[in-house]
Design a protein around this motif. Structure first.
Motif, PDB file in Angstrom:
ATOM      1  N   ASP A  69       0.777  -1.302  -0.149  1.00 30.80           N
ATOM      2  CA  ASP A  69       0.074   0.068   0.092  1.00 30.80           C
ATOM      3  C   ASP A  69       0.906   1.450  -0.068  1.00 30.80           C
ATOM      4  O   ASP A  69       0.433   2.227  -0.654  1.00 30.80           O
ATOM      5  CB  ASP A  69      -1.030   0.031   1.152  1.00 30.80           C
ATOM      6  CG  ASP A  69      -2.104  -0.984   1.070  1.00 30.80           C
ATOM      7  OD1 ASP A  69      -2.315  -1.523   0.016  1.00 30.80           O
ATOM      8  OD2 ASP A  69      -2.748  -1.073   1.911  1.00 30.80           O
ATOM      9  N   TYR A  72       2.381   1.880  -3.386  1.00 32.93           N
ATOM     10  CA  TYR A  72       1.740   2.439  -4.502  1.00 32.93           C
ATOM     11  C   TYR A  72       1.022   3.524  -4.156  1.00 32.93           C
ATOM     12  O   TYR A  72      -0.364   3.639  -4.278  1.00 32.93           O
ATOM     13  CB  TYR A  72       0.522   1.138  -4.689  1.00 32.93           C
ATOM     14  CG  TYR A  72      -0.169   1.026  -6.017  1.00 32.93           C
ATOM     15  CD1 TYR A  72       0.431   1.975  -7.165  1.00 32.93           C
ATOM     16  CD2 TYR A  72      -1.219   0.282  -6.366  1.00 32.93           C
ATOM     17  CE1 TYR A  72      -0.324   1.924  -8.208  1.00 32.93           C
ATOM     18  CE2 TYR A  72      -1.752   0.144  -7.492  1.00 32.93           C
ATOM     19  CZ  TYR A  72      -1.173   1.033  -8.467  1.00 32.93           C
ATOM     20  OH  TYR A  72      -1.944   1.154  -9.852  1.00 32.93           O
TER      21      TYR A  72
ATOM     22  N   SER B  59      -7.783  -0.584   4.094  1.00 31.66           N
ATOM     23  CA  SER B  59      -7.240   0.313   3.309  1.00 31.66           C
ATOM     24  C   SER B  59      -8.338   1.172   2.515  1.00 31.66           C
ATOM     25  O   SER B  59      -9.412   0.712   2.062  1.00 31.66           O
ATOM     26  CB  SER B  59      -6.072  -0.277   2.531  1.00 31.66           C
ATOM     27  OG  SER B  59      -5.182  -0.684   3.288  1.00 31.66           O
ATOM     28  N   TYR B  61      -8.727   3.019  -1.377  1.00 33.64           N
ATOM     29  CA  TYR B  61      -7.923   3.055  -2.729  1.00 33.64           C
ATOM     30  C   TYR B  61      -8.444   3.857  -3.464  1.00 33.64           C
ATOM     31  O   TYR B  61      -9.944   4.066  -3.350  1.00 33.64           O
ATOM     32  CB  TYR B  61      -7.742   1.628  -3.247  1.00 33.64           C
ATOM     33  CG  TYR B  61      -6.965   0.591  -2.494  1.00 33.64           C
ATOM     34  CD1 TYR B  61      -5.755   0.751  -2.415  1.00 33.64           C
ATOM     35  CD2 TYR B  61      -7.880  -0.122  -1.675  1.00 33.64           C
ATOM     36  CE1 TYR B  61      -5.048  -0.144  -1.478  1.00 33.64           C
ATOM     37  CE2 TYR B  61      -7.100  -1.292  -0.966  1.00 33.64           C
ATOM     38  CZ  TYR B  61      -5.714  -1.166  -0.931  1.00 33.64           C
ATOM     39  OH  TYR B  61      -5.112  -2.067  -0.219  1.00 33.64           O
ATOM     40  N   ASP B  64      -7.690   3.876  -9.725  1.00 33.77           N
ATOM     41  CA  ASP B  64      -6.836   2.955 -10.408  1.00 33.77           C
ATOM     42  C   ASP B  64      -6.085   1.987  -9.234  1.00 33.77           C
ATOM     43  O   ASP B  64      -5.314   1.518  -9.538  1.00 33.77           O
ATOM     44  CB  ASP B  64      -5.767   3.882 -10.967  1.00 33.77           C
ATOM     45  CG  ASP B  64      -5.008   4.719  -9.864  1.00 33.77           C
ATOM     46  OD1 ASP B  64      -5.559   4.805  -8.482  1.00 33.77           O
ATOM     47  OD2 ASP B  64      -3.741   5.513  -9.954  1.00 33.77           O
ATOM     48  N   GLY B  65      -6.563   1.735  -8.173  1.00 36.23           N
ATOM     49  CA  GLY B  65      -5.969   0.874  -7.283  1.00 36.23           C
ATOM     50  C   GLY B  65      -5.033   1.416  -6.390  1.00 36.23           C
ATOM     51  O   GLY B  65      -4.363   0.900  -5.513  1.00 36.23           O
ATOM     52  N   SER B  66      -4.535   2.675  -6.451  1.00 34.42           N
ATOM     53  CA  SER B  66      -3.454   3.201  -5.784  1.00 34.42           C
ATOM     54  C   SER B  66      -4.071   3.713  -4.528  1.00 34.42           C
ATOM     55  O   SER B  66      -5.225   3.713  -4.300  1.00 34.42           O
ATOM     56  CB  SER B  66      -2.718   4.290  -6.540  1.00 34.42           C
ATOM     57  OG  SER B  66      -3.909   5.353  -6.853  1.00 34.42           O
ATOM     58  N   THR B  67      -3.140   3.811  -3.666  1.00 37.05           N
ATOM     59  CA  THR B  67      -3.507   3.896  -2.214  1.00 37.05           C
ATOM     60  C   THR B  67      -4.005   5.315  -1.780  1.00 37.05           C
ATOM     61  O   THR B  67      -3.034   6.100  -2.222  1.00 37.05           O
ATOM     62  CB  THR B  67      -2.365   3.330  -1.334  1.00 37.05           C
ATOM     63  OG1 THR B  67      -1.862   2.086  -1.833  1.00 37.05           O
ATOM     64  CG2 THR B  67      -2.832   3.007   0.428  1.00 37.05           C
ATOM     65  N   TYR B  70      -3.769   3.911   4.430  1.00 41.20           N
ATOM     66  CA  TYR B  70      -3.477   2.399   4.921  1.00 41.20           C
ATOM     67  C   TYR B  70      -3.190   2.536   6.354  1.00 41.20           C
ATOM     68  O   TYR B  70      -2.494   3.524   6.779  1.00 41.20           O
ATOM     69  CB  TYR B  70      -2.547   1.820   4.004  1.00 41.20           C
ATOM     70  CG  TYR B  70      -1.301   2.368   4.062  1.00 41.20           C
ATOM     71  CD1 TYR B  70      -0.782   3.399   3.378  1.00 41.20           C
ATOM     72  CD2 TYR B  70      -0.343   1.720   4.711  1.00 41.20           C
ATOM     73  CE1 TYR B  70       0.378   3.985   3.467  1.00 41.20           C
ATOM     74  CE2 TYR B  70       1.080   2.233   4.820  1.00 41.20           C
ATOM     75  CZ  TYR B  70       1.330   3.446   4.128  1.00 41.20           C
ATOM     76  OH  TYR B  70       2.603   3.948   4.311  1.00 41.20           O
TER      77      TYR B  70
END
Lengths: 108, 598
Positions: A69, A72, B59, B61, B64-67, B70
């Protein structure tokens, strides 16, 4: 008299057999007890170890997930780009809606 | 005879032996169970250990799946003095090696660690008892935890160093810092429980929170777990992960535009929301001033409030979209209907009690069709349109557009706004409602109300979370949901007509001298601005709220965007602030959103 002696002998032999069988049973009981106790004792340590390992694996898994996490994120991507001196490349996208002479129109 | 006698004598002896043996056993049992029962109970209870197994908060997101948020695992370390002393007594490890090996890993000197141990063992305050266990380090990282967990004794390098335990905790991290701060919210800690505070963190707290597990074990006299007393472990479960519709790149662009806009117009605050009108997915939601949730350094508490949702306001002439849509939908007017046959003088007194109603420039105007009244944002025209509507019909349409009701956006703190009861409406109310005053909305409501125009008369529920992935892997997808029961607020035809009127307004709002915006005329956009004076307890002040709402009218209907500027310097009209910010932002995002040209 001889009959009594015979009976006495039979009784003694029986008594002896009974005595040894009792001894054997008691000894057997102790051995079985020791075996079970040692088995259970060892298993409990094994179970404890497995529980401990399982919990550690779960923790490691959560640590890894949190690292993924963290990696990214835009901030991290920027750091990577700076580290490896990556630059954004200008890309002109060809739009099909501009018609068949799209290459010419981009050139203009 | 002899045999029987001898046999019965032996049996008797055995019976007597067994009787006494039984007596001793019964006496012992009585002694243990009655006389020493409490002692044994205490010993047994002291050997039952239960400990909570914690897991991490879920988490959050981006699309685009980015964080976006978290939890980072951390560990609190405790020394267990009984174990340390026992191990030293058994000669398995020494206190000195424990201190020397542990101290550098937890960033302390051995002397300092010794001092901590002494303070807890021999407290200077005589009333404080010495502690059996005490904290020596807080919030250790995973690396530190690994190093400490693998320390070996000097005597035997196969044996782990013991005498300390860890408590698993976590720290909430927001890797993008200020980005989306008002929408994500914060977390706080209370007695080791982490809970959300504002934004998605609070609205989705139940899903994000982990489920704690429990481990119970009973040890024997030598400290080994009793197998027969093993209870199955209740496994902890990680909190659900939330996948939002937020486009991170778009959000970044929008936040930069908003910050520069608020600074440029010297405003108190600003908001930009971009939504997909077809499904209600929020693509970007920026509110400024913002804060860094990792640092929480802002001293002004107001900064932490998302006033875009919590503080309703009058949206001004943006409300004319609702009025004209209602009038056209009821077929009371068409876009070409002349509203005032003789035009007006710039101001009009419509009751004896109330002040005259004026247009923004108080200039006389000739007779105008409805579409021109809209384009020129003429208040007098709109009062006459509103007057043509029955009160009940007007009320029904305003409610249909969501005025006075929350949109249900999945972020904490949405205020329902205010719409007076229709039974109490007077002519002044109708006048005010007709040009977007007199009722209060939050920015999501304003956006949602107007979104019916690009979405063919249907308002979709604005939402941020698209997907929830539970700790056990179960996936829940959220599908688009219409907000009104009858689904369509206005007919598709009305939406089309109003959209065209708004497109004319858009073209009219880009002036010829604004050559830098000339390219934007090539897009099929519908737009409306609104400026409303801000009221306080004594009446209206000279400060304004300025709002600009616009959307894509291409067949793709890609977005609707609201821009609000609160209290811009000089109390100027939206033309000079929110319109500029809207156009600048559109210019910055149009390629990213791939908005088709006309």
């Amino acid at each position: 008299m001889s009959t009594q002696n015979k009976k006495k002998q039979i009784f003694k032999a029986l008594n002896k057999k009974l005595f040894f069988s009792t001894l054997l049973l008691i000894a057997g009981f102790f051995f079985v007890q020791i075996y079970i106790t040692s088995l259970v004792g060892t298993k409990s340590t094994e179970i404890e170890n497995i529980r401990f390992q399982k919990d550690n694996i779960r923790l490691e898994n959560e640590i890894l997930q949190s690292q993924i996490d963290q990696q990214y994120s835009m901030e991290n991507i920027k750091k990577v780009a700076e580290k490896y001196k990556l630059t954004e490349k200008y890309v002109e996208e060809v739009d099909a809606k501009q018609g068949p002479n799209v290459a010419l129109s981009i050139g203009n | 005879m002899f045999l029987n006698k001898a046999f019965s004598r032996k049996v008797k002896t055995i019976n007597i032996f067994l009787f006494f043996l039984g007596l001793i056993l019964v006496a012992s049992c009585l002694r243990w169970q009655i006389v020493y029962s409490s002692d044994f109970k205490n010993i047994a209870e002291g050997r039952i250990y239960s400990s909570e197994l914690n897991s991490l908060r879920g988490s959050i997101y981006a699309s685009d799946g980015s964080t976006l948020a978290y939890s980072e695992p951390r560990f609190d370390m405790y020394f267990w003095m009984q174990d340390i002393e026992k191990l030293e007594e058994w000669g398995l490890q020494t206190r000195e090696e424990l201190v020397n090996k542990v101290a550098p890993i937890i960033d302390l000197t051995p002397e300092k660690l010794e001092q901590i141990m002494r303070e807890f063992q021999d407290p200077q305050d005589s009333n404080t008892p010495s502690a059996d266990w005490f904290p020596v380090a807080k919030s250790l990282t995973a690396d530190q935890w690994r190093k400490l967990s693998n320390l070996k004794t000097t005597q035997n390098d196969a044996r782990l160093l013991q005498g300390y335990k860890f408590e698993y905790t976590s720290v909430r991290q927001y890797p993008e810092n200020r980005l989306l701060s008002h929408i994500l919210g914060l977390t706080n800690k209370n007695k080791n429980e982490i809970y959300g505070l504002g934004g998605v963190e609070q609205a989705w707290n139940g899903d994000l929170s982990p489920r704690d597990g429990l481990i119970i074990k009973e040890n024997d006299a030598i400290g080994q777990a009793i197998t027969s007393a093993l209870v199955p472990t209740i496994e902890p479960q990680r909190g659900s992960s939330l996948y939002t519709s937020i486009d991170k790149k778009l959000q970044k662009i929008v936040e930069e535009q908003l910050k520069s806009g608020v600074e440029r117009f010297e405003a108190k605050s600003g908001t930009i929301i971009i939504m997909d009108p077809k499904n209600g997915e929020i693509m970007a939601f920026a509110h400024y001033p913002d804060y860094n949730p990792n640092l929480r350094e802002e001293k002004n508490a107001e900064v932490y409030t998302n006033s875009a949702l919590t503080a309703p306001y009058e949206m001004g002439s943006v409300g004319k979209v609702l009025t004209i849509a209602a009038a056209i939908d009821l077929k009371i007017i068409t876009p070409d209907t002349i509203i005032l046959e003789n035009g007006h003088e710039g101001c009009e007194k419509f009751t004896h009690e109330l002040e005259p109603l004026c247009t923004w420039d108080k200039k006389p105007m000739p007779a105008m069709p409805a579409w021109e009244c809209f384009m020129r944002s003429d208040n007098i025209c709109f009062f006459h349109i509103g007057e043509k509507l029955k009160k009940e019909d007007f009320d029904k349409y305003l409610k249909g557009f969501g005025i006075g009701q929350i949109t249900g956006i999945d972020v904490t703190g949405e205020d329902p706004g205010y719409l007076p009861d229709v039974a109490n409406w007077n002519i002044g109310d109708i006048a005010a409602f007709s040009y977007g005053h007199g009722y209060l909305v939050n920015t999501a409501q304003a956006l949602s109300a107007v979104s019916a125009i690009p979405n063919k008369g249907i308002r979709m529920k604005p939402h941020i979370v698209k997907r929830v992935v539970k700790g056990d892997g179960e996936v829940i997808d959220f599908t688009a949901e219409a907000l009104t029961k009858q689904e369509r607020v206005i007919s598709e035809e009305t939406a089309q007509i109003v959209g065209e009127i708004m497109h004319r307004t858009y073209l009219n709002d880009i002036k010829d001298y604004e050559t830098w915006y000339s390219d934007l005329r090539n897009y099929k956009i519908g737009m409306k601005s609104g400026t409303a004076l801000i009221a306080n307890q004594t009446g209206y002040t000279s400060d304004v709220n300025s709002t600009q709402l616009g959307f894509d009218l291409s067949p793709e209907r890609k977005f609707i965007m609201l821009v609000r500027v609160e209290r811009p310097a000089g109390g100027q009209l939206s033309f000079y602030n929110s319109r500029i910010l809207w156009l600048d932002t559109f210019a910055a995002i149009k390629d990213h959103l791939q908005i088709p040209r006309k």
